[in-house]
Write a protein that holds these residues in place. Structure first.
Motif, PDB file in Angstrom:
ATOM      1  N   GLY A   1       4.769 -81.764  14.862  1.00  0.00           N
ATOM      2  CA  GLY A   1       5.927 -80.885  14.987  1.00  0.00           C
ATOM      3  C   GLY A   1       5.690 -79.496  14.437  1.00  0.00           C
ATOM      4  N   ASP A   2       4.455 -79.211  13.995  1.00  0.00           N
ATOM      5  CA  ASP A   2       4.141 -77.881  13.470  1.00  0.00           C
ATOM      6  C   ASP A   2       4.115 -76.861  14.608  1.00  0.00           C
ATOM      7  OD1 ASP A   2       3.901 -78.802  10.869  1.00  0.00           O
ATOM      8  OD2 ASP A   2       1.754 -79.218  11.068  1.00  0.00           O
ATOM      9  N   LEU A   3       4.519 -75.643  14.298  1.00  0.00           N
ATOM     10  CA  LEU A   3       4.608 -74.567  15.275  1.00  0.00           C
ATOM     11  C   LEU A   3       3.572 -73.497  14.952  1.00  0.00           C
ATOM     12  CD1 LEU A   3       6.428 -73.619  17.702  1.00  0.00           C
ATOM     13  CD2 LEU A   3       7.767 -72.357  15.997  1.00  0.00           C
ATOM     14  N   TYR A   4       2.813 -73.076  15.963  1.00  0.00           N
ATOM     15  CA  TYR A   4       1.770 -72.060  15.768  1.00  0.00           C
ATOM     16  C   TYR A   4       1.943 -70.947  16.793  1.00  0.00           C
ATOM     17  CZ  TYR A   4      -0.540 -75.849  13.213  1.00  0.00           C
ATOM     18  OH  TYR A   4      -0.831 -76.871  12.346  1.00  0.00           O
ATOM     19  N   LEU A   5       1.763 -69.713  16.342  1.00  0.00           N
ATOM     20  CA  LEU A   5       1.730 -68.583  17.272  1.00  0.00           C
ATOM     21  C   LEU A   5       0.422 -68.606  18.051  1.00  0.00           C
ATOM     22  CD1 LEU A   5       3.309 -66.000  14.916  1.00  0.00           C
ATOM     23  CD2 LEU A   5       3.986 -66.234  17.310  1.00  0.00           C
ATOM     24  N   ASN A   6       0.522 -68.365  19.352  1.00  0.00           N
ATOM     25  CA  ASN A   6      -0.673 -68.315  20.182  1.00  0.00           C
ATOM     26  C   ASN A   6      -1.043 -66.875  20.517  1.00  0.00           C
ATOM     27  OD1 ASN A   6      -2.814 -69.199  21.772  1.00  0.00           O
ATOM     28  ND2 ASN A   6      -1.540 -69.411  23.597  1.00  0.00           N
ATOM     29  N   GLU A   7      -0.122 -66.136  21.142  1.00  0.00           N
ATOM     30  CA  GLU A   7      -0.416 -64.743  21.482  1.00  0.00           C
ATOM     31  C   GLU A   7       0.864 -63.976  21.758  1.00  0.00           C
ATOM     32  OE1 GLU A   7      -2.701 -64.388  25.032  1.00  0.00           O
ATOM     33  OE2 GLU A   7      -1.406 -65.686  26.200  1.00  0.00           O
ATOM     34  N   ALA A   8       0.726 -62.658  21.820  1.00  0.00           N
ATOM     35  CA  ALA A   8       1.814 -61.772  22.229  1.00  0.00           C
ATOM     36  C   ALA A   8       1.337 -61.016  23.460  1.00  0.00           C
ATOM     37  CB  ALA A   8       2.169 -60.798  21.110  1.00  0.00           C
ATOM     38  N   ASN A   9       1.963 -61.277  24.578  1.00  0.00           N
ATOM     39  CA  ASN A   9       1.579 -60.644  25.840  1.00  0.00           C
ATOM     40  C   ASN A   9       2.450 -59.406  26.038  1.00  0.00           C
ATOM     41  OD1 ASN A   9       1.222 -60.020  28.617  1.00  0.00           O
ATOM     42  ND2 ASN A   9       0.656 -62.141  29.042  1.00  0.00           N
ATOM     43  N   THR A  10       1.842 -58.222  25.952  1.00  0.00           N
ATOM     44  CA  THR A  10       2.623 -56.988  25.953  1.00  0.00           C
ATOM     45  C   THR A  10       3.016 -56.500  27.340  1.00  0.00           C
ATOM     46  OG1 THR A  10       0.614 -55.638  25.859  1.00  0.00           O
ATOM     47  CG2 THR A  10       1.643 -56.233  23.763  1.00  0.00           C
ATOM     48  N   MET A  11       2.431 -57.061  28.400  1.00  0.00           N
ATOM     49  CA  MET A  11       2.900 -56.779  29.762  1.00  0.00           C
ATOM     50  C   MET A  11       2.740 -58.057  30.576  1.00  0.00           C
ATOM     51  SD  MET A  11       4.497 -54.869  31.794  1.00  0.00           S
ATOM     52  CE  MET A  11       4.599 -53.367  30.806  1.00  0.00           C
ATOM     53  N   PRO A  12       3.669 -58.985  30.392  1.00  0.00           N
ATOM     54  CA  PRO A  12       3.586 -60.266  31.085  1.00  0.00           C
ATOM     55  C   PRO A  12       3.884 -60.121  32.569  1.00  0.00           C
ATOM     56  CG  PRO A  12       5.657 -60.096  29.907  1.00  0.00           C
ATOM     57  CD  PRO A  12       4.859 -58.873  29.550  1.00  0.00           C
ATOM     58  N   GLY A  13       3.617 -61.194  33.321  1.00  0.00           N
ATOM     59  CA  GLY A  13       3.999 -61.203  34.725  1.00  0.00           C
ATOM     60  C   GLY A  13       5.452 -60.815  34.877  1.00  0.00           C
ATOM     61  N   PHE A  14       5.769 -60.051  35.941  1.00  0.00           N
ATOM     62  CA  PHE A  14       7.082 -59.412  35.967  1.00  0.00           C
ATOM     63  C   PHE A  14       7.842 -59.607  37.269  1.00  0.00           C
ATOM     64  CE2 PHE A  14      10.235 -56.753  34.227  1.00  0.00           C
ATOM     65  CZ  PHE A  14       9.918 -56.605  32.890  1.00  0.00           C
TER      66      PHE A  14
END
Length: 372
Positions: free
Chosen positions: A320-333
């Motif tokens: 149940g642990d939560l981990y950050l994977n990435e921050a996508n600064t211009m995701p599919g739109f």
């Protein structure tokens, strides 16, 4: 008559996500209210040539790889032929040197719908900064950090945010001492692991390694894309995502969950198979959803984000642990992309989302280039 906002939509680019960018850009150009905006299409070919013309999208589409077009090209405008030496094609330096004579200077704001290197990584953002043109989305720093998976993890860790164990391999090290590199990874991580080029998106070049031979093949494949390779501890995880919108006071959407059609969410599962499932809102507890939204905003601030980002998490199925994977600064739109769908579920329809992003770009420029 009320002045219409002059919007340049910038798309294409030289990355492996060129075709994805064409789909995003078509959706944005179709979604902008013609009563409020005049739209100028700006295409960048795979060779780096810029085309500023009403049919720029059709020209790039004519050169696109059909096998990489998400959902096919049936919804696109009819393509026309394009000459590599077309007089409408130029280079970004010429546009900048042109100063006030540059056709970009007539624009109020640019929406850079570029995914991957040489577009989403701060390079184009830097060019637009030099030209003094407002643009949608993150600035140079956040774009560069968000594009680089290793630096993203460094930024998250520095802000005290949870990330999985990971290692950075440089291509030169791999080429000189491959056996020692494999030993080093195996001493510090346990199989399975994920191998990723540091500076690509849309799961391009990413592989899952379950033993030494697949690790060796994965590193070699990633090294073909980038001189820096991230190897990350694999876990049995659910993929939770959340959309961020704002500048100084960012807001988070309801979270969503991706259920990939394959073993994990690779390029085919994201764009080509059509079999992956999207669950919005994510079937998680209200307490966990609140934590996801809070961590996403913290992650956005950790990279000095502005405008928008999609923040992705891994939720361990066992602990149940939560981990950050990435921050996508211009995701599919597109309207059916996760970023837009999560805001739709949060009460902001696609056209209003585009309005808000343009407002945020103009607001940010109005406060000065170093406002964020």
């Amino acid at each position: 008559m009320t002045h219409k906002v002059q919007v340049g939509v910038l798309f294409g680019g030289q990355s492996g996500e060129h075709e994805v960018s064409l789909v995003s850009a078509r959706a944005i150009m179709d979604g902008l209210d013609p009563e409020r905006y005049d739209v100028t299409p700006i295409g960048i070919t795979k060779q780096g040539r810029w085309i500023i013309a009403p049919d720029a999208h059709a020209r790039l589409l004519a050169q696109a790889d059909p096998s990489k077009l998400p959902g096919g090209s049936s919804a696109m405008v009819s393509p026309t032929s394009v000459d590599a030496d077309d007089q409408d094609a130029t280079n970004p330096l010429a546009l900048m040197v042109a100063g006030e004579q540059s056709p970009l200077k007539a624009l109020d704001v640019i929406f850079p719908v570029l995914h991957g290197p040489l577009g989403e990584d701060g390079t184009v953002q830097g060019l637009l900064e030099l030209m003094g043109i407002p643009y949608v989305g993150c600035g140079v720093l956040a774009s560069a950090v968000g594009m680089d998976k290793a630096m993203t993890k460094v930024a998250f860790s520095g802000a005290g945010l949870p990330v999985l164990p990971w290692l950075l391999i440089r291509r030169g090290e791999w080429e000189r001492e491959p056996a020692q590199v494999l030993d080093w990874v195996e001493q510090r991580l346990t199989y399975p692991v994920f191998v990723k080029p540091a500076n690509l998106g849309s799961s391009v070049g990413i592989s899952k390694a379950t033993d030494r031979p697949t690790l060796e093949r994965g590193i070699a494949a990633a090294a073909a894309y980038d001189r820096r390779i991230v190897v990350e501890q694999g876990i049995a995880a659910r993929e939770i995502e959340v959309s961020i919108l704002g500048n100084d006071e960012p807001e988070a959407s309801v979270p969503g969950e991706v259920v990939p059609s394959g073993e994990w969410y690779d390029y085919e599962a994201k764009y080509l198979s059509g079999a992956s499932k999207i669950l919005i809102p994510a079937p998680i507890t209200l307490e966990l959803a609140a934590r996801v939204r809070s961590l996403a905003i913290q992650a956005f601030r950790a990279i000095d984000g502005a405008g928008l980002a999609r923040v992705d998490f891994l939720l361990d199925r066992e602990t149940g642990d939560l981990y950050l994977n990435e921050a996508n600064t211009m995701p599919g739109f597109t309207p059916v992309s996760m970023y837009a769908m999560m805001w739709e579920a949060s009460g902001i329809p696609y056209a209003h989302l585009l309005d808000r992003l343009i407002e945020l770009a103009l607001e940010r420029r109005g406060r000065g280039r170093n406002a964020e």
